[in-house]
Design an enzyme around this catalytic site. Structure first.
Site, PDB file in Angstrom:
ATOM      1  N   TYR A 122     -15.074 -12.070   0.123  1.00  0.00           N
ATOM      2  CA  TYR A 122     -15.760 -10.814  -0.224  1.00  0.00           C
ATOM      3  C   TYR A 122     -16.991 -11.092  -1.080  1.00  0.00           C
ATOM      4  CZ  TYR A 122     -11.866  -7.895   1.430  1.00  0.00           C
ATOM      5  OH  TYR A 122     -10.912  -7.250   2.202  1.00  0.00           O
ATOM      6  N   ASP A 154      -7.065  -2.936  -7.149  1.00  0.00           N
ATOM      7  CA  ASP A 154      -7.719  -3.535  -5.993  1.00  0.00           C
ATOM      8  C   ASP A 154      -8.027  -4.991  -6.310  1.00  0.00           C
ATOM      9  OD1 ASP A 154     -10.310  -4.168  -4.215  1.00  0.00           O
ATOM     10  OD2 ASP A 154      -9.222  -2.494  -3.306  1.00  0.00           O
ATOM     11  N   ARG A 178      -6.950  11.713  -5.881  1.00  0.00           N
ATOM     12  CA  ARG A 178      -8.205  10.994  -5.666  1.00  0.00           C
ATOM     13  C   ARG A 178      -9.369  11.967  -5.550  1.00  0.00           C
ATOM     14  NH1 ARG A 178      -9.725   5.982  -1.601  1.00  0.00           N
ATOM     15  NH2 ARG A 178     -11.969   6.232  -1.717  1.00  0.00           N
ATOM     16  N   ARG A 195       0.825  -1.213   0.000  1.00  0.00           N
ATOM     17  CA  ARG A 195       0.000   0.000   0.000  1.00  0.00           C
ATOM     18  C   ARG A 195       0.857   1.260   0.000  1.00  0.00           C
ATOM     19  NH1 ARG A 195      -4.239  -1.629   4.592  1.00  0.00           N
ATOM     20  NH2 ARG A 195      -5.355  -3.305   3.530  1.00  0.00           N
TER      21      ARG A 195
END
Length: 353
Positions: A169, A91, A54, A41
């Site tokens: 997920y 991601d 962002r 990250r």
């Protein structure tokens, strides 16, 4: 009359040999001092330049699916810190998105996948889903742009989630809820096997495309591997990871990251055939071959703390892996509250050795 001897054929000057990136040398089994460094990250919210971009893009998915912006985010930490590797900004949940689930990132609540697969029989849910690999084209274009922007000595790492972690997920529709996947694996093993196999196949194609576009190594993030008992760990972590390695390991090094594997770590390395293993902050290398490249193990909280605690943690980490192929990294992702100055402290101490 004797003819003149023939002139020797002209030899074109050979191109100068460019040394391999330090990280790639380590993944080949070499010891490099000081060890190459990148941070999980490392392209993220602790960097002001990331936050600004962002905000300008308006959201995470908008940023991720814009190859120009995503490439910029990927190279930001390399530009700022001189990292030895860039890791693709993306991601792990783009794989279920490409498989047919809707994906949204809600502020303060994390990712949401809909429909959650726990709400219907798995076989029926899978029949209703259509994989569109073309949805991943923007990510592959990001890889191309990043590789073109990096210096030869900086490696580019692609990645995907481990099939077990991605399945957690997909079943729950959100992160952190592992019960839905664990129950499905016991109650509907055929349906769950079909889901994991589909994730595995999509992941293989996705990683192969990243490598073709310029990724020089790939990492498989199995963040929830540590919740499974041995038999389930073999079935849902080792087996699909071994399939991924068998399919793409000849194309590029594969770094496995079975977070929380603990005593199952040595079996994971042996049975999956990964090129290197990334260790979380609780792992110890006991039982791992000394020739195996290892990565990570530095506590992200020590980086968050900074000061003497960080210096001490770094020194202990380096001593733990002295003499073996090692890539310095964290045991998990960098915390979003980590001061930039602490990353600078870490790198200064490492490079002064």
């Amino acid at each position: 009359m004797a003819s003149a001897p023939a002139s020797p054929p002209a030899v074109a000057p050979s191109a100068p040999q460019v040394p391999a990136a330090p990280l790639l040398r380590v993944l080949r089994g070499e010891r490099v001092d000081p060890p190459p460094v990148w941070l999980m990250r490392q392209a993220g919210r602790y960097l002001p330049e990331y936050r600004a971009l962002r905000e300008a893009k308006g959201g995470f998915m908008e940023l991720l699916l814009d190859p120009e912006a995503a490439a910029e985010v990927t190279v930001q930490p390399v530009r700022r810190f001189g990292m030895d590797a860039a890791i693709l900004f993306s991601d792990i949940l783009v794989v279920p998105w490409a498989m047919g689930q809707a994906l949204a990132f809600e502020a303060g609540e994390g990712p949401r996948l809909t429909p959650a697969l726990k709400d219907a029989p798995l076989m029926l849910a899978l029949q209703a889903m259509t994989t569109e690999a073309g949805k991943l084209a923007p990510v592959i274009e990001t890889v191309r742009r990043v590789r073109a922007a990096l210096a030869p000595e900086v490696a580019l790492i692609g990645f995907a989630g481990g099939p077990w972690t991605v399945a957690t997920y997909m079943l729950a529709g959100e992160g952190g809820n592992l019960e839905a996947a664990r129950l499905a694996a016991y109650r509907d093993p055929l349906g769950f096997r079909a889901l994991v196999d589909r994730i595995t196949n999509v992941t293989i194609g996705y990683l192969a495309a990243q490598i073709s576009a310029g990724a020089q190594a790939v990492q498989v993030f199995d963040s929830w591997a540590g919740v499974l008992p041995p038999a389930e760990f073999d079935r849902w972590v080792i087996r699909p990871t071994a399939q991924i390695v068998a399919a793409i390991g000849h194309l590029a090094p594969v770094i496995g990251f079975p977070r929380g594997a603990g005593q199952q770590l040595a079996r994971y390395v042996e049975k999956t055939g990964v090129t290197a293993v990334s260790l979380d902050e609780t792992a110890v290398p006991d039982g791992l071959p000394t020739s195996l490249p290892v990565q990570g193990n530095l506590d992200p909280v020590a980086l968050l703390a900074g000061g003497e605690a960080l210096d001490r943690a770094l020194d202990q980490c380096l001593a733990r892996f002295e003499g073996r192929p090692h890539v310095l990294n964290l045991g998990h992702g960098i915390d979003k509250e980590t001061p930039v100055a602490h990353v600078e402290q870490l790198l200064a101490r490492l490079r002064a050795r």
